[in-house]
Write a protein that holds these residues in place. Structure first.
Motif, PDB file in Angstrom:
ATOM      1  N   ALA A 153       0.843  -1.202   0.000  1.00 50.95           N
ATOM      2  CA  ALA A 153       0.000   0.000   0.000  1.00 50.95           C
ATOM      3  C   ALA A 153       0.879   1.254   0.000  1.00 50.95           C
ATOM      4  CB  ALA A 153      -0.921  -0.017   1.221  1.00 50.95           C
ATOM      5  N   ARG A 154       0.259   2.412  -0.115  1.00 52.33           N
ATOM      6  CA  ARG A 154       1.025   3.665  -0.174  1.00 52.33           C
ATOM      7  C   ARG A 154       1.868   3.822   1.095  1.00 52.33           C
ATOM      8  NH1 ARG A 154      -0.019   5.502  -4.938  1.00 52.33           N
ATOM      9  NH2 ARG A 154       2.084   6.280  -4.612  1.00 52.33           N
ATOM     10  N   GLY A 155       3.150   4.107   0.903  1.00 52.54           N
ATOM     11  CA  GLY A 155       4.082   4.233   2.011  1.00 52.54           C
ATOM     12  C   GLY A 155       4.845   2.974   2.332  1.00 52.54           C
ATOM     13  N   SER A 156       4.502   1.862   1.680  1.00 54.59           N
ATOM     14  CA  SER A 156       5.187   0.603   1.961  1.00 54.59           C
ATOM     15  C   SER A 156       6.633   0.637   1.474  1.00 54.59           C
ATOM     16  CB  SER A 156       4.465  -0.558   1.278  1.00 54.59           C
ATOM     17  OG  SER A 156       5.239  -1.745   1.350  1.00 54.59           O
ATOM     18  N   PRO A 157       7.583   0.186   2.307  1.00 59.06           N
ATOM     19  CA  PRO A 157       8.972   0.062   1.842  1.00 59.06           C
ATOM     20  C   PRO A 157       9.113  -0.935   0.699  1.00 59.06           C
ATOM     21  CG  PRO A 157       8.857  -0.047   4.252  1.00 59.06           C
ATOM     22  CD  PRO A 157       7.451  -0.136   3.743  1.00 59.06           C
ATOM     23  N   LYS A 158       8.151  -1.825   0.549  1.00 59.00           N
ATOM     24  CA  LYS A 158       8.234  -2.822  -0.518  1.00 59.00           C
ATOM     25  C   LYS A 158       8.010  -2.224  -1.898  1.00 59.00           C
ATOM     26  CE  LYS A 158       5.530  -5.958   1.551  1.00 59.00           C
ATOM     27  NZ  LYS A 158       5.477  -5.656   3.001  1.00 59.00           N
ATOM     28  N   ARG A 159       7.501  -1.021  -1.970  1.00 62.50           N
ATOM     29  CA  ARG A 159       7.413  -0.352  -3.275  1.00 62.50           C
ATOM     30  C   ARG A 159       8.818  -0.129  -3.851  1.00 62.50           C
ATOM     31  NH1 ARG A 159       2.314   3.175  -4.584  1.00 62.50           N
ATOM     32  NH2 ARG A 159       0.735   1.810  -3.661  1.00 62.50           N
ATOM     33  N   GLN A 160       9.731   0.224  -2.979  1.00 62.01           N
ATOM     34  CA  GLN A 160      11.117   0.397  -3.418  1.00 62.01           C
ATOM     35  C   GLN A 160      11.713  -0.941  -3.842  1.00 62.01           C
ATOM     36  OE1 GLN A 160      12.962   2.974  -4.064  1.00 62.01           O
ATOM     37  NE2 GLN A 160      14.900   1.905  -4.388  1.00 62.01           N
ATOM     38  N   LEU A 161      11.399  -2.008  -3.119  1.00 58.36           N
ATOM     39  CA  LEU A 161      11.915  -3.338  -3.458  1.00 58.36           C
ATOM     40  C   LEU A 161      11.435  -3.778  -4.839  1.00 58.36           C
ATOM     41  CD1 LEU A 161      11.483  -5.225  -0.056  1.00 58.36           C
ATOM     42  CD2 LEU A 161      13.565  -4.186  -0.990  1.00 58.36           C
ATOM     43  N   LEU A 162      10.157  -3.565  -5.119  1.00 61.97           N
ATOM     44  CA  LEU A 162       9.643  -3.941  -6.430  1.00 61.97           C
ATOM     45  C   LEU A 162      10.233  -3.062  -7.521  1.00 61.97           C
ATOM     46  CD1 LEU A 162       7.862  -5.626  -8.231  1.00 61.97           C
ATOM     47  CD2 LEU A 162       5.915  -4.164  -7.650  1.00 61.97           C
ATOM     48  N   TYR A 163      10.415  -1.791  -7.217  1.00 58.79           N
ATOM     49  CA  TYR A 163      11.021  -0.884  -8.203  1.00 58.79           C
ATOM     50  C   TYR A 163      12.432  -1.339  -8.576  1.00 58.79           C
ATOM     51  CZ  TYR A 163      12.517   3.481 -10.399  1.00 58.79           C
ATOM     52  OH  TYR A 163      12.996   4.415 -11.278  1.00 58.79           O
TER      53      TYR A 163
END
Length: 333
Positions: A286-296
């Protein structure tokens, strides 16, 4: 910094036997839950592994990601799935302790995920609690309002969860829940990190925020009957989807899905995953998740949903195409 916005909220696929979760562990009344008596471009890739017996459809090629676009034949599906955003006031959109700040382009490293709004760069952060060493295991199905409550807190707490879908007439995991807990009632949670197993959505929510959050249940999940009613109304736009079993081939390894509960694009994918009774690791983002960076970093792009299938080697974005891939690969024709 031009401004700040702050929002805050008050190996994998194992055998079915779990001898360390005795039937006597749970004895909670079923009247308040759903219960039944037992009776990838550089960002996408595909490889075949004939040893596994699961291969992508013939001539399959993952699509290029198309941010903020809806395939014309799926407009009504996405609109229907979006109804929950309104009725649930965006619960599950943001990770606990979410904050966003405008930053200049010079402040952004080239390999860092950043949100862009009308040409402005927005850095998103959150405050997550202790991380479980192993994914939480949850048995549930998509069209159950009590299950949705638990999925929302999973998004708020930014937890990775191994979901075992339990659609009606599903032959694999519904019977397993009755074997473990003594009744077919959903959701049912097992925490392999602590040995705790329980029914009852409100009890599961309290356990998760106490163990992996700040101890506070978000407002929209603390309203008792009103929470349950709005969860039910939120599903009207996709009435019945994700509830009944579609005969399928059970994969040897769980799929991995990068998604979050509040996204209508993610919802239509999870509906099919549940109907096909496909175990999957949810990488909540969700928005703010550190995992967004991991997927990026992994895919050189962020967009949800994103599917990784270790049984075929397929990695792909785009919800409509993911749905078609899942049906072609796992549904019994």
């Amino acid at each position: 910094m031009a401004g700040v916005l702050n929002f805050s909220s008050s190996p994998l696929f194992r055998p079915l036997s779990r001898p360390r979760v005795p039937n006597t562990r749970v004895s909670i009344k079923a009247s308040s839950e759903f219960s039944e008596k037992p009776l990838p471009s550089t960002s996408v890739s595909t490889k075949e592994d004939p040893k596994l017996g699961f291969n992508p459809p013939s001539n399959f090629k993952p699509p290029e990601p198309k941010p903020f676009s809806i395939r014309p034949d799926k407009v009504f599906d996405i609109l229907g799935a979006s109804l929950a955003l309104i009725l649930r006031l965006g619960t599950g959109v943001f990770v606990s302790g979410y904050s966003a700040s405008f930053v200049s382009e010079s402040e952004i490293p080239p390999d860092e995920y950043i949100l862009e709004i009308a040409g402005f760069k927005v850095k998103e952060t959150s405050k997550v609690g202790p991380r479980p060493e192993k994914p939480i295991e949850i048995y549930e199905f998509e069209s159950c309002p009590f299950c949705r409550k638990v999925r929302e807190i999973v998004a708020v707490l930014d937890l990775d969860v191994l979901f075992y879908p339990c659609p009606r007439n599903g032959p694999n995991f519904r019977p397993k829940v009755a074997q473990m807990g003594g009744k077919q009632q959903f959701p049912y949670m097992v925490d392999p990190n602590t040995g705790v197993a329980m029914y009852e959505s409100d009890d599961i929510i309290k356990y998760l925020v106490g163990k992996y959050g700040d101890g506070n249940v978000p407002f929209m999940l603390s309203l008792g009957l009103l929470t349950t009613l709005t969860e039910g109304f939120a599903m009207i736009g996709r009435m019945g989807k994700g509830s009944s079993y579609t005969p399928s081939k059970l994969p040897p390894k769980p799929l991995e899905l990068w998604a979050y509960e509040a996204s209508p694009f993610c919802k239509v994918v999870r509906e099919v995953i549940v109907e096909l009774e496909l175990p999957h690791i949810l990488r909540s983002c969700a928005r703010g998740s550190p995992k967004r960076q991991l997927l990026y970093q992994k895919a050189r792009h962020f967009q949800a949903p994103y599917l990784e299938d270790p049984n075929t080697g397929v990695k792909m974005f785009e919800s409509a195409e993911i749905v078609e891939y899942l049906k072609a690969t796992y549904a019994l024709q």
